[in-house]
Design a protein around this motif. Structure first.
Motif, PDB file in Angstrom:
ATOM      1  N   ALA A  49       0.831  -1.205   0.000  1.00 51.95           N
ATOM      2  CA  ALA A  49       0.000   0.000   0.000  1.00 51.95           C
ATOM      3  C   ALA A  49       0.868   1.258   0.000  1.00 51.95           C
ATOM      4  CB  ALA A  49      -0.918   0.001   1.220  1.00 51.95           C
ATOM      5  N   ALA A  50       1.942   1.266   0.763  1.00 51.73           N
ATOM      6  CA  ALA A  50       2.821   2.443   0.816  1.00 51.73           C
ATOM      7  C   ALA A  50       3.476   2.698  -0.529  1.00 51.73           C
ATOM      8  CB  ALA A  50       3.885   2.241   1.896  1.00 51.73           C
ATOM      9  N   LEU A  51       3.938   1.644  -1.186  1.00 51.66           N
ATOM     10  CA  LEU A  51       4.546   1.809  -2.510  1.00 51.66           C
ATOM     11  C   LEU A  51       3.533   2.355  -3.507  1.00 51.66           C
ATOM     12  CD1 LEU A  51       6.723  -1.424  -2.730  1.00 51.66           C
ATOM     13  CD2 LEU A  51       7.531   0.928  -2.506  1.00 51.66           C
ATOM     14  N   LYS A  52       2.336   1.793  -3.508  1.00 51.75           N
ATOM     15  CA  LYS A  52       1.300   2.224  -4.452  1.00 51.75           C
ATOM     16  C   LYS A  52       0.898   3.680  -4.206  1.00 51.75           C
ATOM     17  CE  LYS A  52      -3.283   1.060  -6.164  1.00 51.75           C
ATOM     18  NZ  LYS A  52      -4.424   0.165  -6.052  1.00 51.75           N
ATOM     19  N   ASN A  53       0.720   4.065  -2.939  1.00 48.83           N
ATOM     20  CA  ASN A  53       0.300   5.422  -2.605  1.00 48.83           C
ATOM     21  C   ASN A  53       1.365   6.469  -2.890  1.00 48.83           C
ATOM     22  OD1 ASN A  53      -2.300   4.774  -1.766  1.00 48.83           O
ATOM     23  ND2 ASN A  53      -1.592   4.215   0.268  1.00 48.83           N
ATOM     24  N   ASN A  54       2.621   6.061  -3.011  1.00 48.24           N
ATOM     25  CA  ASN A  54       3.697   6.990  -3.318  1.00 48.24           C
ATOM     26  C   ASN A  54       4.105   6.943  -4.787  1.00 48.24           C
ATOM     27  OD1 ASN A  54       4.586   8.402  -0.802  1.00 48.24           O
ATOM     28  ND2 ASN A  54       4.538   6.289  -0.069  1.00 48.24           N
ATOM     29  N   GLY A  55       3.274   6.285  -5.605  1.00 47.19           N
ATOM     30  CA  GLY A  55       3.505   6.284  -7.039  1.00 47.19           C
ATOM     31  C   GLY A  55       4.510   5.260  -7.537  1.00 47.19           C
ATOM     32  N   TYR A  56       4.867   4.293  -6.696  1.00 45.41           N
ATOM     33  CA  TYR A  56       5.810   3.249  -7.102  1.00 45.41           C
ATOM     34  C   TYR A  56       5.052   1.972  -7.425  1.00 45.41           C
ATOM     35  CZ  TYR A  56       9.425   6.228  -5.115  1.00 45.41           C
ATOM     36  OH  TYR A  56      10.246   7.276  -4.832  1.00 45.41           O
ATOM     37  N   GLN A  57       5.648   1.151  -8.268  1.00 42.85           N
ATOM     38  CA  GLN A  57       5.100  -0.163  -8.556  1.00 42.85           C
ATOM     39  C   GLN A  57       6.112  -1.209  -8.132  1.00 42.85           C
ATOM     40  OE1 GLN A  57       4.226  -0.329 -12.709  1.00 42.85           O
ATOM     41  NE2 GLN A  57       2.419   0.957 -12.544  1.00 42.85           N
ATOM     42  N   LEU A  58       5.609  -2.362  -7.699  1.00 42.95           N
ATOM     43  CA  LEU A  58       6.521  -3.443  -7.389  1.00 42.95           C
ATOM     44  C   LEU A  58       7.194  -3.888  -8.681  1.00 42.95           C
ATOM     45  CD1 LEU A  58       4.486  -5.604  -4.859  1.00 42.95           C
ATOM     46  CD2 LEU A  58       6.535  -4.282  -4.407  1.00 42.95           C
ATOM     47  N   PRO A  59       8.516  -4.007  -8.676  1.00 44.31           N
ATOM     48  CA  PRO A  59       9.176  -4.444  -9.911  1.00 44.31           C
ATOM     49  C   PRO A  59       8.824  -5.885 -10.216  1.00 44.31           C
ATOM     50  CG  PRO A  59      10.738  -4.355  -8.112  1.00 44.31           C
ATOM     51  CD  PRO A  59       9.446  -3.791  -7.601  1.00 44.31           C
ATOM     52  N   GLY A  60       8.964  -6.274 -11.456  1.00 49.22           N
ATOM     53  CA  GLY A  60       8.704  -7.655 -11.857  1.00 49.22           C
ATOM     54  C   GLY A  60       9.839  -8.572 -11.458  1.00 49.22           C
ATOM     55  N   LYS A  61      10.292  -8.429 -10.232  1.00 48.13           N
ATOM     56  CA  LYS A  61      11.409  -9.222  -9.722  1.00 48.13           C
ATOM     57  C   LYS A  61      11.069  -9.736  -8.343  1.00 48.13           C
ATOM     58  CE  LYS A  61      14.833  -6.677 -12.302  1.00 48.13           C
ATOM     59  NZ  LYS A  61      16.079  -5.965 -12.305  1.00 48.13           N
ATOM     60  N   LYS A  62      11.789 -10.747  -7.900  1.00 42.29           N
ATOM     61  CA  LYS A  62      11.590 -11.306  -6.562  1.00 42.29           C
ATOM     62  C   LYS A  62      12.414 -10.483  -5.570  1.00 42.29           C
ATOM     63  CE  LYS A  62      13.702 -15.012  -5.404  1.00 42.29           C
ATOM     64  NZ  LYS A  62      14.176 -16.381  -5.346  1.00 42.29           N
ATOM     65  N   ILE A  63      11.774 -10.013  -4.514  1.00 39.95           N
ATOM     66  CA  ILE A  63      12.436  -9.220  -3.498  1.00 39.95           C
ATOM     67  C   ILE A  63      12.380  -9.995  -2.184  1.00 39.95           C
ATOM     68  CG2 ILE A  63      12.455  -7.035  -2.233  1.00 39.95           C
ATOM     69  CD1 ILE A  63      10.862  -5.857  -4.590  1.00 39.95           C
ATOM     70  N   THR A  64      13.533 -10.166  -1.535  1.00 42.71           N
ATOM     71  CA  THR A  64      13.588 -10.822  -0.235  1.00 42.71           C
ATOM     72  C   THR A  64      14.065  -9.805   0.786  1.00 42.71           C
ATOM     73  OG1 THR A  64      14.129 -12.922  -1.284  1.00 42.71           O
ATOM     74  CG2 THR A  64      14.528 -12.757   1.070  1.00 42.71           C
ATOM     75  N   ILE A  65      13.281  -9.623   1.859  1.00 42.01           N
ATOM     76  CA  ILE A  65      13.631  -8.671   2.906  1.00 42.01           C
ATOM     77  C   ILE A  65      13.822  -9.438   4.202  1.00 42.01           C
ATOM     78  CG2 ILE A  65      12.858  -6.630   4.186  1.00 42.01           C
ATOM     79  CD1 ILE A  65      10.992  -6.066   1.759  1.00 42.01           C
ATOM     80  N   ASN A  66      14.999  -9.269   4.804  1.00 40.66           N
ATOM     81  CA  ASN A  66      15.312  -9.963   6.055  1.00 40.66           C
ATOM     82  C   ASN A  66      15.498  -8.937   7.138  1.00 40.66           C
ATOM     83  OD1 ASN A  66      16.094 -11.782   7.983  1.00 40.66           O
ATOM     84  ND2 ASN A  66      18.155 -12.010   7.205  1.00 40.66           N
TER      85      ASN A  66
END
Length: 66
Positions: A49-66
């Protein structure tokens, strides 16, 4: 690609240094790993939601956050 960000978590009057590591690779979607409880597991919805509301899109890549 691996990126590290350092921050701190406050416990009472003491602060502990924390490290957030992010890796982007081929694939789709994102994963949060190393989760301590259910409140953090739900953060995946807040991230999207934060990415979408700030005008960003999830890239077409796999993201791993640790």
């Amino acid at each position: 690609m691996l990126t590290k960000v350092f921050g701190s978590a406050v416990f009472g009057v003491e602060a502990t240094t924390i490290t957030v590591e992010v890796n982007i690779d081929k694939g789709v979607g994102y994963h949060l790993v190393g989760l301590p409880d259910n409140a953090v597991k739900e953060s995946s919805y807040r991230i999207a939601a934060a990415l979408k509301n700030n005008g960003y899109q999830l890239p077409g890549k796999k993201i791993t956050i640790n």
